[in-house]
Structures are given as structure tokens and as C-alpha cells.
Design a protein around this motif. Structure first.
Motif, PDB file in Angstrom:
ATOM      1  N   SER A   1       0.822  -1.209   0.000  1.00  0.00           N
ATOM      2  CA  SER A   1       0.000   0.000   0.000  1.00  0.00           C
ATOM      3  C   SER A   1       0.855   1.256   0.000  1.00  0.00           C
ATOM      4  CB  SER A   1      -0.932  -0.003   1.214  1.00  0.00           C
ATOM      5  OG  SER A   1      -1.882  -1.032   1.107  1.00  0.00           O
ATOM      6  N   TYR A   2       1.988   1.212   0.682  1.00  0.00           N
ATOM      7  CA  TYR A   2       2.915   2.346   0.669  1.00  0.00           C
ATOM      8  C   TYR A   2       3.382   2.643  -0.750  1.00  0.00           C
ATOM      9  CZ  TYR A   2       7.327   4.873   1.627  1.00  0.00           C
ATOM     10  OH  TYR A   2       8.365   5.773   1.640  1.00  0.00           O
ATOM     11  N   GLY A   3       3.705   1.611  -1.498  1.00  0.00           N
ATOM     12  CA  GLY A   3       4.102   1.806  -2.884  1.00  0.00           C
ATOM     13  C   GLY A   3       2.973   2.363  -3.726  1.00  0.00           C
ATOM     14  N   ARG A   4       1.783   1.835  -3.540  1.00  0.00           N
ATOM     15  CA  ARG A   4       0.631   2.306  -4.308  1.00  0.00           C
ATOM     16  C   ARG A   4       0.318   3.766  -3.981  1.00  0.00           C
ATOM     17  NH1 ARG A   4      -4.098  -1.743  -3.140  1.00  0.00           N
ATOM     18  NH2 ARG A   4      -5.211  -0.304  -4.534  1.00  0.00           N
ATOM     19  N   TRP A   5       0.469   4.131  -2.691  1.00  0.00           N
ATOM     20  CA  TRP A   5       0.193   5.503  -2.275  1.00  0.00           C
ATOM     21  C   TRP A   5       1.174   6.474  -2.921  1.00  0.00           C
ATOM     22  CZ3 TRP A   5       2.318   8.427   2.334  1.00  0.00           C
ATOM     23  CH2 TRP A   5       1.578   9.590   2.584  1.00  0.00           C
ATOM     24  N   ASN A   6       2.450   6.122  -2.955  1.00  0.00           N
ATOM     25  CA  ASN A   6       3.450   6.984  -3.579  1.00  0.00           C
ATOM     26  C   ASN A   6       3.231   7.112  -5.078  1.00  0.00           C
ATOM     27  OD1 ASN A   6       6.073   7.938  -1.883  1.00  0.00           O
ATOM     28  ND2 ASN A   6       5.115   6.169  -0.907  1.00  0.00           N
ATOM     29  N   VAL A   7       2.982   6.003  -5.740  1.00  0.00           N
ATOM     30  CA  VAL A   7       2.780   6.039  -7.193  1.00  0.00           C
ATOM     31  C   VAL A   7       1.513   6.805  -7.541  1.00  0.00           C
ATOM     32  CG1 VAL A   7       2.307   4.619  -9.226  1.00  0.00           C
ATOM     33  CG2 VAL A   7       4.104   3.938  -7.618  1.00  0.00           C
ATOM     34  N   ALA A   8       0.453   6.607  -6.760  1.00  0.00           N
ATOM     35  CA  ALA A   8      -0.819   7.262  -7.057  1.00  0.00           C
ATOM     36  C   ALA A   8      -0.720   8.777  -6.950  1.00  0.00           C
ATOM     37  CB  ALA A   8      -1.899   6.738  -6.113  1.00  0.00           C
ATOM     38  N   GLN A   9       0.088   9.284  -6.009  1.00  0.00           N
ATOM     39  CA  GLN A   9       0.239  10.740  -5.890  1.00  0.00           C
ATOM     40  C   GLN A   9       0.819  11.337  -7.167  1.00  0.00           C
ATOM     41  OE1 GLN A   9       2.106  12.092  -2.118  1.00  0.00           O
ATOM     42  NE2 GLN A   9       1.759  10.002  -1.404  1.00  0.00           N
ATOM     43  N   ARG A  10       1.754  10.635  -7.765  1.00  0.00           N
ATOM     44  CA  ARG A  10       2.381  11.135  -8.993  1.00  0.00           C
ATOM     45  C   ARG A  10       1.461  10.994 -10.203  1.00  0.00           C
ATOM     46  NH1 ARG A  10       7.831   8.194  -9.784  1.00  0.00           N
ATOM     47  NH2 ARG A  10       8.053   9.753 -11.437  1.00  0.00           N
ATOM     48  N   ARG A  11       0.428  10.183 -10.086  1.00  0.00           N
ATOM     49  CA  ARG A  11      -0.497   9.996 -11.201  1.00  0.00           C
ATOM     50  C   ARG A  11      -1.710  10.910 -11.132  1.00  0.00           C
ATOM     51  NH1 ARG A  11      -0.427   3.328 -11.672  1.00  0.00           N
ATOM     52  NH2 ARG A  11       1.641   3.191 -12.658  1.00  0.00           N
ATOM     53  N   THR A  12      -1.827  11.696 -10.064  1.00  0.00           N
ATOM     54  CA  THR A  12      -2.908  12.676 -10.028  1.00  0.00           C
ATOM     55  C   THR A  12      -2.639  13.767 -11.060  1.00  0.00           C
ATOM     56  OG1 THR A  12      -1.788  14.005  -8.338  1.00  0.00           O
ATOM     57  CG2 THR A  12      -3.297  12.276  -7.560  1.00  0.00           C
ATOM     58  N   ALA A  13      -3.677  14.522 -11.396  1.00  0.00           N
ATOM     59  CA  ALA A  13      -3.528  15.568 -12.416  1.00  0.00           C
ATOM     60  C   ALA A  13      -2.446  16.571 -12.020  1.00  0.00           C
ATOM     61  CB  ALA A  13      -4.865  16.271 -12.625  1.00  0.00           C
ATOM     62  N   TRP A  14      -2.420  16.979 -10.749  1.00  0.00           N
ATOM     63  CA  TRP A  14      -1.413  17.943 -10.303  1.00  0.00           C
ATOM     64  C   TRP A  14      -0.055  17.270 -10.142  1.00  0.00           C
ATOM     65  CZ3 TRP A  14       1.898  18.971  -6.190  1.00  0.00           C
ATOM     66  CH2 TRP A  14       2.382  20.279  -6.104  1.00  0.00           C
TER      67      TRP A  14
ATOM     68  N   PHE B   1       4.150  35.374   2.558  1.00  0.00           N
ATOM     69  CA  PHE B   1       4.393  34.116   1.866  1.00  0.00           C
ATOM     70  C   PHE B   1       3.204  33.172   2.023  1.00  0.00           C
ATOM     71  CE2 PHE B   1       5.875  29.722   1.642  1.00  0.00           C
ATOM     72  CZ  PHE B   1       6.666  29.733   0.499  1.00  0.00           C
ATOM     73  N   THR B   2       2.768  32.605   0.904  1.00  0.00           N
ATOM     74  CA  THR B   2       1.731  31.585   0.924  1.00  0.00           C
ATOM     75  C   THR B   2       1.809  30.764  -0.353  1.00  0.00           C
ATOM     76  OG1 THR B   2      -0.642  31.163   1.251  1.00  0.00           O
ATOM     77  CG2 THR B   2      -0.053  32.991  -0.178  1.00  0.00           C
ATOM     78  N   ILE B   3       1.278  29.555  -0.299  1.00  0.00           N
ATOM     79  CA  ILE B   3       1.068  28.776  -1.518  1.00  0.00           C
ATOM     80  C   ILE B   3      -0.034  29.449  -2.313  1.00  0.00           C
ATOM     81  CG2 ILE B   3       0.339  26.547  -2.442  1.00  0.00           C
ATOM     82  CD1 ILE B   3       2.983  26.275  -1.142  1.00  0.00           C
ATOM     83  N   ARG B   4       0.165  29.607  -3.610  1.00  0.00           N
ATOM     84  CA  ARG B   4      -0.909  30.099  -4.482  1.00  0.00           C
ATOM     85  C   ARG B   4      -1.807  28.903  -4.802  1.00  0.00           C
ATOM     86  NH1 ARG B   4       0.962  31.606  -9.435  1.00  0.00           N
ATOM     87  NH2 ARG B   4       3.167  31.163  -9.043  1.00  0.00           N
ATOM     88  N   ARG B   5      -2.800  28.714  -3.959  1.00  0.00           N
ATOM     89  CA  ARG B   5      -3.630  27.513  -4.056  1.00  0.00           C
ATOM     90  C   ARG B   5      -4.652  27.679  -5.170  1.00  0.00           C
ATOM     91  NH1 ARG B   5      -6.240  25.247   0.362  1.00  0.00           N
ATOM     92  NH2 ARG B   5      -5.043  23.322   0.277  1.00  0.00           N
ATOM     93  N   ASP B   6      -4.577  26.801  -6.149  1.00  0.00           N
ATOM     94  CA  ASP B   6      -5.596  26.745  -7.190  1.00  0.00           C
ATOM     95  C   ASP B   6      -6.403  25.472  -7.003  1.00  0.00           C
ATOM     96  OD1 ASP B   6      -3.971  24.700  -8.142  1.00  0.00           O
ATOM     97  OD2 ASP B   6      -3.196  25.864  -9.830  1.00  0.00           O
ATOM     98  N   ALA B   7      -7.380  25.244  -7.894  1.00  0.00           N
ATOM     99  CA  ALA B   7      -8.237  24.068  -7.752  1.00  0.00           C
ATOM    100  C   ALA B   7      -7.426  22.777  -7.823  1.00  0.00           C
ATOM    101  CB  ALA B   7      -9.323  24.082  -8.824  1.00  0.00           C
ATOM    102  N   GLY B   8      -6.392  22.751  -8.659  1.00  0.00           N
ATOM    103  CA  GLY B   8      -5.578  21.555  -8.807  1.00  0.00           C
ATOM    104  C   GLY B   8      -4.834  21.200  -7.538  1.00  0.00           C
ATOM    105  N   ILE B   9      -4.292  22.203  -6.841  1.00  0.00           N
ATOM    106  CA  ILE B   9      -3.564  21.945  -5.592  1.00  0.00           C
ATOM    107  C   ILE B   9      -4.505  21.440  -4.512  1.00  0.00           C
ATOM    108  CG2 ILE B   9      -2.404  23.125  -3.680  1.00  0.00           C
ATOM    109  CD1 ILE B   9      -0.878  24.744  -5.724  1.00  0.00           C
ATOM    110  N   ILE B  10      -5.692  22.050  -4.384  1.00  0.00           N
ATOM    111  CA  ILE B  10      -6.654  21.585  -3.385  1.00  0.00           C
ATOM    112  C   ILE B  10      -7.103  20.166  -3.709  1.00  0.00           C
ATOM    113  CG2 ILE B  10      -8.905  22.002  -2.347  1.00  0.00           C
ATOM    114  CD1 ILE B  10      -8.480  24.986  -2.888  1.00  0.00           C
ATOM    115  N   GLU B  11      -7.349  19.888  -4.971  1.00  0.00           N
ATOM    116  CA  GLU B  11      -7.754  18.549  -5.392  1.00  0.00           C
ATOM    117  C   GLU B  11      -6.659  17.527  -5.087  1.00  0.00           C
ATOM    118  OE1 GLU B  11     -10.341  17.118  -9.132  1.00  0.00           O
ATOM    119  OE2 GLU B  11      -8.386  17.942  -9.667  1.00  0.00           O
ATOM    120  N   TYR B  12      -5.396  17.907  -5.313  1.00  0.00           N
ATOM    121  CA  TYR B  12      -4.279  17.019  -5.009  1.00  0.00           C
ATOM    122  C   TYR B  12      -4.205  16.739  -3.507  1.00  0.00           C
ATOM    123  CZ  TYR B  12       0.510  15.618  -3.956  1.00  0.00           C
ATOM    124  OH  TYR B  12       1.607  14.961  -3.447  1.00  0.00           O
ATOM    125  N   ALA B  13      -4.336  17.788  -2.681  1.00  0.00           N
ATOM    126  CA  ALA B  13      -4.265  17.611  -1.231  1.00  0.00           C
ATOM    127  C   ALA B  13      -5.365  16.675  -0.742  1.00  0.00           C
ATOM    128  CB  ALA B  13      -4.365  18.966  -0.535  1.00  0.00           C
TER     129      ALA B  13
END
Length: 320
Positions: free
Chosen positions: A30-43, A181-193
Motif C-alpha cells: 500500500s505504501y508503494g501504491r500511495w506513492n505512485v498514485a500521488q504522482r499519477r494525479t492531475a497535479w 508568503f503563501t502557496i498560491r492555491r488553485d483548484a488543482g492543488i486543493i484537489e491534489y491535497a
């Protein structure tokens, strides 16, 4: 030495080595799947890479994740190169390989126009200070909510949806407009989080974690929201927002969420609460302590990095 993107068998070797440290209670699979899945999100496809530093024999000696974060620094749009999961193979420690990797990443980021390199240190400040990083203050607080007598407030609360994300972005832009200083949060960043936390909850053992995303709606538009990670130890308020300049809708939303199951008692709620974000009239912030993971920034040009808590607007959702 070469700095390469880690995929395939190389990535599996890195995950084997880092699993004992950052497995978050997941199985190795599951750790491997979690890491790979993060990189496969749109963001994640465009903003996240796993890197490896190879020696002259082609063996990896150090690794890190590299993020490309859009930020606002002193009123200007900029880019932060984020470093996460910095790791040196145990048999190669003490030879400067982590420092070499960080310097190479910093050089690349500077060439691409980034303003700063940022990271969260789990090992304190001293090592990264030697590489030019400075700690930026982030505090953690307990969020005490005054429960409404007679039950929950009368307001429309529903599960958050993808259509709400632009409204969440607008709330963030308004509340963070006056900080350095802040992250410029767009819809993609919120969706990724959200996706990152939902994946973690789904891949873990049943009932260990639950991610909740609720909005307050007025005239079909989200006007306040909260993202909460629920565990046996309590709640983590991952991020929140409110169009109300006093935060009263968010306070009422938290009252609604706490009133759902009164027999379970009031959970401990912890949060990274940005100083510039209003404290709702129904809420008290107590037990303020420095965040366990130290946020550190290194300038890549002639700038003064923000270090004071009032300089930053940063939610726990944007931890990397």
C-alpha cells in the motif's frame, strides 16, 4: 554523479529503503501504491518527481521528492522548489550525498527561475542551516469549539464537491492577501491535497483514518468549508476557509460537525492555524506549540525569506 528521475526497479529499491520511516501505518504494498498514485494525479504528474543521486557505478546513494509549488512572496507570483523525503542509504551516510543532492536540485531550481527552496525537517535545524536554509515559524494549536446549546446551528452543510473548488480558492486568496508568503492555491492543488489524504485513508487499515470535507452553502455557492482528518487520537483540521471576515460560518460548521454524534464526546482538534486567518467567535485557540516538523526556506536570489509566523499563511494540507 548523476541526478535522475526514479522509476521502475530503482523506485522500488527506494521505497523498500524508505518504508520503515515514512510508511504511515501502511503495508509495504500500500505504501508503494500511495506513492505512485500521488504522482499519477492531475497535479502530481506535472509538479512532483522522485529523484535519485547515482554514484559512478550507477547505484543510488540518496533520494528526495521534488515539488514545484506556485507561491506568492512579498506580493509577487513566484515558484518554490519543495524537497520532501530526503534520504541517504544507511551504508553511504556521512559522505555528503544528501548535501550534494540538495545542491544539485537548488542549482536546477535557480536556473528555472525559482525564488526559494523549501522543505520540512524531521531532524531539526542544524543540518539544513549549514546548507543555507532558515526556519520559518509554523505553530500548532488546539481548536476548542464552544458547542451550541440546544443542538447544531440551523445552516445548510453538505459534503464538498469538485464544483466547490473555485470558491475555496477565492476564500484562500482573500484571507492570505496580506502576508509575505503563501502557496498560491488553485483548484488543482486543493484537489491534489484531498486526493493524497483520501488515498492514505483508503489504503490503510479500515477505520484508522477518515477524511471529511464539508462546506456551508448559500444560494448553491460554498461560503465556508473545512477538511478534517479523523483518527482515534482526535481530529486534525487540515484546512479551512470562510467568506465571513469574522469566520463565523466556519465556527458554526465546526459546531455542526461536533453535534453529529454527541455520545462520542468532543474530540481533540489540532491545527496549523495561520495567524492571518480569523478566529471564529465560537472558537478558542489554546496550547500553542511549534509544529513538530520544522518548515525551512532557502533563498535562491537576493531576497529575504519569511521567518515569522505572521509572515506565513500555511495550512497542514500543504505539508510535503
Amino acid at each position: 554523479m548523476q541526478l535522475v528521475t526514479a522509476d521502475g526497479e530503482l523506485l522500488e529499491q527506494i521505497l523498500d529503503a524508505t518504508y520503515p520511516i515514512w510508511q504511515e501505518g501502511l503495508s509495504r504494498e500500500s505504501y508503494g501504491r500511495w506513492n505512485v498514485a500521488q504522482r499519477r494525479t492531475a497535479w502530481g504528474r506535472d509538479h512532483l518527481q522522485r529523484l535519485a543521486l547515482l554514484d559512478d557505478r550507477g547505484e543510488w546513494v540518496a533520494t528526495a521528492k521534488r515539488y514545484t509549488w506556485p507561491v506568492r512572496l512579498d506580493g509577487r507570483d513566484a515558484t518554490m522548489c519543495g524537497l520532501g523525503a530526503v534520504f541517504t542509504r544507511p551504508e553511504w551516510r556521512g559522505r555528503g550525498y544528501a548535501s550534494e543532492l540538495i545542491e544539485r536540485v537548488a542549482d536546477d531550481a535557480r536556473a528555472q527561475g525559482a525564488a526559494v527552496v523549501g522543505l520540512f525537517s524531521e531532524i531539526g535545524e542544524s543540518f539544513y542551516r549549514r546548507l543555507g536554509f532558515e526556519p520559518a515559524s509554523l505553530d500548532e494549536v488546539t481548536v476548542a469549539v464552544d458547542l451550541k446549546k440546544g443542538g447544531a446551528p440551523a445552516m445548510l452543510v453538505r459534503a464538498g464537491e469538485a464544483r466547490d473548488l473555485p470558491a475555496l480558492v477565492a476564500m484562500h486568496d482573500t484571507r492570505s492577501s496580506g502576508v509575505r508568503f503563501t502557496i498560491r492555491r488553485d483548484a488543482g492543488i486543493i484537489e491534489y491535497a484531498l486526493a493524497k489524504k483520501r488515498l492514505l485513508a483508503a489504503l490503510g487499515a479500515p477505520g484508522v483514518r477518515q477524511i471529511e470535507f464539508f462546506v456551508v452553502e448559500e444560494a448553491t455557492v460554498a461560503v465556508a468549508y473545512a477538511v478534517v482528518m479523523v483518527t482515534a487520537g482526535g481530529w486534525t483540521l487540515e484546512e479551512a476557509g470562510d467568506r465571513d471576515p469574522h469566520g463565523a460560518r466556519l465556527g458554526a460548521l465546526l459546531q455542526v460537525l461536533l453535534a453529529r454524534e454527541p455520545s462520542l464526546g468532543t474530540p481533540l482538534i489540532r491545527a496549523w492555524w495561520p495567524p492571518a486567518f480569523p478566529v471564529p467567535p465560537q472558537v478558542r485557540l489554546t496550547d500553542r506549540v511549534p509544529a513538530r516538523d520544522v518548515f525551512m526556506l532557502r533563498p535562491l536570489g537576493d531576497i529575504r525569506v519569511p521567518t515569522a509566523a505572521n509572515d506565513l499563511f500555511y495550512w497542514r494540507s500543504d505539508y510535503f
